[in-house]
Design a protein around this motif. Structure first.
Motif, PDB file in Angstrom:
ATOM      1  N   ILE A 102      14.782  26.314  44.947  1.00 13.31           N
ATOM      2  CA  ILE A 102      14.789  26.937  46.273  1.00 13.31           C
ATOM      3  C   ILE A 102      15.254  28.388  46.214  1.00 13.31           C
ATOM      4  CG2 ILE A 102      15.775  26.799  48.601  1.00 13.31           C
ATOM      5  CD1 ILE A 102      13.634  24.669  47.932  1.00 13.31           C
ATOM      6  N   GLU A 103      16.209  28.693  45.379  1.00 12.64           N
ATOM      7  CA  GLU A 103      16.685  30.091  45.271  1.00 12.64           C
ATOM      8  C   GLU A 103      15.558  31.001  44.776  1.00 12.64           C
ATOM      9  OE1 GLU A 103      19.511  31.508  46.279  1.00 12.64           O
ATOM     10  OE2 GLU A 103      20.424  29.614  46.922  1.00 12.64           O
ATOM     11  N   ALA A 104      14.786  30.533  43.792  1.00  7.62           N
ATOM     12  CA  ALA A 104      13.665  31.337  43.282  1.00  7.62           C
ATOM     13  C   ALA A 104      12.583  31.488  44.351  1.00  7.62           C
ATOM     14  CB  ALA A 104      13.085  30.706  42.022  1.00  7.62           C
ATOM     15  N   ILE A 105      12.357  30.444  45.131  1.00 12.40           N
ATOM     16  CA  ILE A 105      11.372  30.537  46.213  1.00 12.40           C
ATOM     17  C   ILE A 105      11.863  31.519  47.273  1.00 12.40           C
ATOM     18  CG2 ILE A 105      10.222  29.247  48.063  1.00 12.40           C
ATOM     19  CD1 ILE A 105      10.139  26.843  46.081  1.00 12.40           C
ATOM     20  N   ALA A 106      13.157  31.487  47.591  1.00 17.38           N
ATOM     21  CA  ALA A 106      13.720  32.452  48.548  1.00 17.38           C
ATOM     22  C   ALA A 106      13.568  33.880  48.025  1.00 17.38           C
ATOM     23  CB  ALA A 106      15.182  32.125  48.834  1.00 17.38           C
TER      24      ALA A 106
END
Length: 179
Positions: free
Chosen positions: A151-155
């Motif tokens: 999720i952090e990489a997607i954000a």
């Protein structure tokens, strides 16, 4: 305001991803709104409620307000479905607009792909897909690929690829619906 879409086949996990992504973006200080394309017969109102009665007997718009929220329901009554830019224009200003659906429109999109759904990729036929979030490794891709669980990489990807509203072409190819 900047905008990015999330495109994928039914069952690919778009809603689940957004439910995990929105708190991360909000935690980074972004004000976030969403637009979700739904099928024809969706309803947010309940029979027996006053607002439902007002709408069913002919009101074009019903606004319900309380100390915690307000909602505006607009009946199309046979008029054409509004396009994405018209819907965006109804939003209050925010930092990011996340769009689920409207996969044929001309705005940057992250393709959500799960192998178990068994559907082909969308990106070969959509030049507006700027990246892929997948639950499996992809052999050579012309686009950046992000692990669907990261999720952090997607954000980070959303922060980098969401487009300013005035830089979006908006119009879908003629003859295609918002789907």
């Amino acid at each position: 305001m900047r905008l990015i879409g999330f495109a994928g086949w039914s069952g690919s996990g778009k809603t689940t991803l957004l439910a995990r992504l929105i708190p991360v973006l909000v935690g980074r200080g972004h004000r976030v709104s969403t637009i979700k394309h739904a099928h024809h017969e969706f309803d947010v109102d309940k029979p027996g409620k006053d607002s439902h009665t007002h709408r069913v007997v002919g009101a074009n718009e019903v606004l319900v307000s309380s100390a915690n929220r307000w909602a505006l329901m607009h009946e199309l009554r046979g008029t054409p479905e509004p396009d994405l830019p018209e819907l965006v224009a109804h939003l209050s200003p925010v930092d990011l607009v996340l769009v689920e659906g409207f996969k044929r429109d001309h705005h940057p999109k992250l393709e959500i792909h799960r192998a178990e759904v068994g559907k082909p990729f969308l990106h070969p036929d959509d030049p507006y897909i700027v990246g892929i979030a997948s639950d499996h490794a992809l052999p050579e891709s012309p686009l950046p690929v992000i692990d669907l669980g990261d999720i952090e990489a997607i954000a980070d990807f959303v922060d980098q690829h969401a487009a300013p509203l005035d830089g979006i072409a908006w119009r879908p190819p003629s003859g295609q619906s918002a789907g």
